[in-house]
Enzyme design. Structure first.
Site, mmCIF file in Angstrom:
data_model
loop_
_atom_site.group_PDB
_atom_site.id
_atom_site.type_symbol
_atom_site.label_atom_id
_atom_site.label_comp_id
_atom_site.label_asym_id
_atom_site.label_seq_id
_atom_site.Cartn_x
_atom_site.Cartn_y
_atom_site.Cartn_z
ATOM 1 N N HIS A 140 -1.376 8.787 -4.000
ATOM 2 C CA HIS A 140 -0.638 9.875 -3.344
ATOM 3 C C HIS A 140 -0.525 11.078 -4.266
ATOM 4 O O HIS A 140 -0.854 11.006 -5.449
ATOM 5 C CB HIS A 140 0.754 9.404 -2.918
ATOM 6 C CG HIS A 140 0.734 8.603 -1.643
ATOM 7 N ND1 HIS A 140 1.836 7.978 -1.154
ATOM 8 C CD2 HIS A 140 -0.260 8.329 -0.758
ATOM 9 C CE1 HIS A 140 1.533 7.341 -0.028
ATOM 10 N NE2 HIS A 140 0.254 7.531 0.228
ATOM 11 N N SER A 190 -3.539 7.488 4.237
ATOM 12 C CA SER A 190 -2.384 8.363 4.017
ATOM 13 C C SER A 190 -2.731 9.630 3.261
ATOM 14 O O SER A 190 -1.925 10.536 3.184
ATOM 15 C CB SER A 190 -1.285 7.600 3.277
ATOM 16 O OG SER A 190 -1.753 7.223 2.015
ATOM 17 N N ASP A 213 7.564 9.386 -0.528
ATOM 18 C CA ASP A 213 7.346 7.960 -0.787
ATOM 19 C C ASP A 213 8.595 7.169 -1.133
ATOM 20 O O ASP A 213 8.478 5.992 -1.485
ATOM 21 C CB ASP A 213 6.352 7.794 -1.950
ATOM 22 C CG ASP A 213 4.946 8.161 -1.538
ATOM 23 O OD1 ASP A 213 4.736 8.423 -0.348
ATOM 24 O OD2 ASP A 213 4.068 8.188 -2.417
#
Lengths: 172, 231
Positions: free
Chosen positions: A90, A49, A115
């Site tokens: 992230h 990701s 998210d």
């Protein structure tokens, strides 16, 4: 080697040497934890990701102290979602407020949406203490072994067997 | 005991370990009182460090990192301290000591401390014996270097008699406790081979191994021969 077992002091010393190898590794890890103030100062990237920044298997080094500046937008952080024990890497894309109460929103560079869907039920944002560190360095790919081992459990005995074979065949 | 088992004569670590194990056996059989002080302190330091690491693992597992991080920091500091002390102890105090003990009072009551080492790929046993008198004064240091072939036969069996003879000859404190093992210095030099030597060759050999036989046994007689090794 087994002859030493007859002498209790020698046996105790051999056991101690083995224990010290294991415990030194453990205490070095804990020392790194204390220095970086992070419960897990080195993590392996598990998903794609964050591509193209990080690939699966990259090893990340974390830093969890805010000495000079607060964690801010643009930083890549690793956080744990409440009640889930999988660290997620992230980027911080939104920040409202300052200090420990600041509300943070994260998103994977390679993901289409932010998210909010990954967070726990009822959790719409992160706070500083959910974060276990900001990424300050990485080594590409070397963590892939751990991914292989967790995705293909049969590799564990194979690997142990190979290590054992090396020990048996190659004596000092 | 070590002499029962067979070792590979090409394995230097095996040669050294078997010889190291034979020294306490021999000296304790001569009624030397072995002191375990060095080993006990090493074990205390090491197991102390292990206990701290185990405690740290325990509270980390039970209460998590954030609740216990100051204890963890203290544990890491203490652990490094103990581990550092252990390393210093091994390198500067023990220095490869494998035996420390006091001779029976009938043999003088000296305290001896034996350390051994081998050099990589050199099949020789380097023994250093430090002798301290009953009054605590240092009486000197004996260094012996002998090839392992003197007390290992070709198949790798340890032969006790020549090994004990090396120690008894080189160290007066041991020699006094075991006079029958003391050999004349020339005999020791000749024992490695089976050819007969003329006095000139023996002199040359003695010069070549100078320093290996510093003190100890008085040369009783110049006679050679009388192999200790069974063929």
């Amino acid at each position: 080697m087994l002859s030493g077992m007859a002498n209790p002091r020698q046996a105790a010393a051999q056991l101690m040497n083995f224990g010290l190898i294991v415990s030194t590794a453990f205490m070095m890890w804990k020392g790194l934890s204390v220095i970086t103030d992070s419960p897990s100062p080195i993590v392996v990237v598990l998903s794609g990701s964050m591509e193209p920044a990080f690939q699966r298997g990259d090893l990340l080094f974390l830093w969890n102290r805010n000495i000079f500046s607060e964690t801010s937008v643009g930083e890549i952080v690793v956080y744990n979602v409440k009640d889930k024990d999988i660290p997620i890497v992230h980027r911080v894309v939104r920040k409202f407020g300052t200090g420990s109460k600041a509300k943070l929103l994260t998103k994977g560079d390679n993901n289409l949406s932010d998210d909010t869907e990954l967070y726990a039920r009822g959790q719409d944002y992160l706070v500083r203490k959910d974060i276990i560190g900001s990424v300050v360095g990485f080594i590409p790919f070397v963590g892939y072994v751990t991914i292989m081992l967790s995705e293909h459990p049969w590799l564990k005995p194979v690997m142990l067997g190979m290590m054992g074979l090396v020990v048996v065949l190659q004596r000092e | 005991m070590a002499s029962q088992e067979k070792i590979s004569v090409y394995n230097l670590a095996d040669l050294k370990n078997t010889s190291d194990d034979a020294i306490p056996n021999y000296l304790n059989s001569l009624k030397f009182r072995q002191s375990h002080r060095l080993t006990d302190i090493r074990l205390t330091l090491g197991y102390g460090a292990l206990a701290i690491a185990a405690a740290c693992l325990g509270w980390d597992y039970k209460f998590g990192f954030d609740a216990t991080k100051y204890y963890t920091a203290a544990a890491v500091a203490l652990y490094s301290l103990l581990n550092g002390a252990l390393t210093l102890w091994i390198f500067y105090v023990e220095r490869g000591t494998i035996y420390e003990g006091t001779a029976p009072s009938s043999a003088g009551g000296d305290t001896i401390r034996i350390s051994t080492h081998t050099k990589k790929n050199v099949p020789e046993y380097n023994v250093t014996v430090e002798v301290t008198g009953k009054d605590g004064k240092k009486k000197g240091k004996v260094e012996v270097t002998k090839p392992f072939t003197e007390w290992f036969d070709a198949t790798g069996h340890f032969v006790a008699a020549p090994f004990q003879s090396v120690l008894a000859t080189a160290v007066p404190a041991v020699g006094k406790a075991d006079p029958k093992r003391v050999a004349g210095p020339k005999e020791g030099a000749a024992a490695t081979t089976t050819t007969t030597y003329t006095p000139e060759i023996l002199e040359a050999l003695a010069a070549g191994t100078l320093g290996s036989e510093t003190s100890g046994a008085e040369p009783k007689s110049g006679k050679k021969g009388e192999r200790r090794r069974k063929a």
